[in-house]
Design an enzyme around this catalytic site. Sequence first.
Site, mmCIF file in Angstrom:
data_model
loop_
_atom_site.group_PDB
_atom_site.id
_atom_site.type_symbol
_atom_site.label_atom_id
_atom_site.label_comp_id
_atom_site.label_asym_id
_atom_site.label_seq_id
_atom_site.Cartn_x
_atom_site.Cartn_y
_atom_site.Cartn_z
ATOM 1 N N GLY A 292 0.989 -1.362 0.017
ATOM 2 C CA GLY A 292 0.009 -0.233 -0.043
ATOM 3 C C GLY A 292 0.813 1.013 -0.036
ATOM 4 N N ARG A 330 -2.002 11.051 11.356
ATOM 5 C CA ARG A 330 -0.886 9.983 11.561
ATOM 6 C C ARG A 330 -0.057 10.646 12.831
ATOM 7 N NH1 ARG A 330 2.587 8.886 8.089
ATOM 8 N NH2 ARG A 330 3.216 6.769 8.976
ATOM 9 N N CYS A 361 -9.781 21.513 18.123
ATOM 10 C CA CYS A 361 -9.582 21.577 19.641
ATOM 11 C C CYS A 361 -9.121 20.373 20.303
ATOM 12 C CB CYS A 361 -11.087 21.948 20.096
ATOM 13 S SG CYS A 361 -11.633 23.391 19.307
HETATM 14 C C1 LIG Z 1 -2.532 -2.438 5.572
HETATM 15 C C2 LIG Z 1 -2.200 -3.674 4.769
HETATM 16 C C3 LIG Z 1 -1.207 -3.731 3.801
HETATM 17 C C4 LIG Z 1 -0.566 -2.843 3.212
HETATM 18 O O1 LIG Z 1 0.317 -2.284 4.105
HETATM 19 P P1 LIG Z 1 1.516 -1.131 3.619
HETATM 20 O O2 LIG Z 1 2.210 -0.821 4.918
HETATM 21 O O3 LIG Z 1 0.674 0.111 3.192
HETATM 22 O O4 LIG Z 1 2.268 -1.618 2.579
HETATM 23 C C5 LIG Z 1 -1.250 -4.797 3.205
HETATM 24 N N1 LIG Z 1 -2.157 -5.976 3.752
HETATM 25 C C6 LIG Z 1 -2.854 -6.005 4.605
HETATM 26 C C7 LIG Z 1 -3.443 -7.181 4.930
HETATM 27 C C8 LIG Z 1 -3.173 -4.888 5.226
HETATM 28 O O5 LIG Z 1 -3.820 -4.837 6.471
#
Ligand SMILES: *Cc1c(COP(=O)(O)O)cnc(C)c1O
Length: 431
Positions: A292, A330, A361
């Site tokens: 991701g 984050r 706030c």
């Molecule tokens: C969040 C997640 C990802 C991706 O993680 P990244 O750190 O953004 O690469 C992949 N697989 C599962 C099951 C996740 O929950």
Amino acid sequence: MIHSNISVLENGHIAFSNTDVVELANKFGTPLYLLDEKRFRENCKTYRNTVEKYFGSESIPLYASKALCCKEIYRIVSQEGLGTDVVSGGELYTALSVGFPSEKIYFHGNNKTEEEIIYGLNSNIGAFVVDNFEELAFINEQAGKLNKVQNILLRLSPGIDPHTHRAVVTGNVDSKFGVAIETGQAFKFVEKALECKNVNLEGIHCHIGSQIFDKYPFTDAASIMLDFASDIKNKLGFAFRKINLGGGIGVRYVENDPQMDIDSIMGEIKNELDKLVLERDLEQPIFLFEMGRFICADAGMTLYTVGSVKEIEGYKKYVCIDGGMPDNPRYALYGSKYTAYNATHGDREFDIVASIAGRCCESGDLIGEDMNLQRFDRGDIMAVAVTGAYNYSMSSNYNRIPKPAMVSVNNGEAKLIIKRQSYEDILANEI
Ligand SMILES: *Cc1c(COP(=O)(O)O)cnc(C)c1O
């Protein structure tokens, strides 16, 4: 500049993907999310080519879309030939709304609702990654009602600590995700799945965490998963065809973070996996990955307008912006670090130490604390870099602040891809 898609122009402005961001702020308003489409596509291509090079064309590279999800992103991901993970009916709906091929969709989540499961089954998704026994039973029952056999993977927890922040560790034995191998429950999970007539057990899945910078968390997890596969093969005579090792490759937010070379880390992982498979005398499984952050993080930037610059003499300095935790939670969640620029005066020295405060706030509404920054004055545009992952997708309307727009930039061309929320939008569902 530590990020190759960020530069300083002759007029002193910061450019993102060769586009003057001060002009974008003037045209589209702030706060504003930017998407460097070229970089996003390059990341998709690099990832796809690397996975194909080391794991073959049967391993479809998946994009974990929870990191950044909207219609335009699914269009691009689909054009770039990747599959995708979704973790909710809302993500599935968004993907299908732009014609994302359903057979390339994997449905995750540790507590999918019954409605979501039925929606996934009816949409003919590629596979469910089944988290628990109750879910397995429900998917089997519902698939039976539809007279179909649904492909599934089982989410297991290998008991690994990938040495990243605790809140983003997901593969430890006491995690809320999946079924633990260590306790013997995963073995029963497989037995159960094999008894179910309306599911086809394709393999197993684990995801150990996020923002990982070396191969060991992956290969340690793989070693446990392959020991498990070997145990299943010996005792039940069943071989998993697919082993999904999740996502988690880290990206560079600040100067101290390493710059990951995905080709070299995937190459190293591949070599280790070959050894592990050989040692256990297993048939070659298809290894899958689902990145991701790696794909979207450095393709994102957020622009803000600076309001007050507050100095508490002898203590602390705050640069206050017109966004904050509603568009980027984050720091509040994980203490994540960012690099920020004065986009109006990108040529200034980094000679002040200050915290960046949002306008909610909450004292915790910060983008960072005691950061090394350029001097800011009221009206300057601030650019926070590498906000493509887990910013828009985690955004909220806290304090009734409308969500920012998102504009994609591609070598000087700018295109609105998400409209700014209006006050009316905020009231849309209220009676
Ligand atoms: C969040 C997640 C990802 C991706 O993680 P990244 O750190 O953004 O690469 C992949 N697989 C599962 C099951 C996740 O929950």
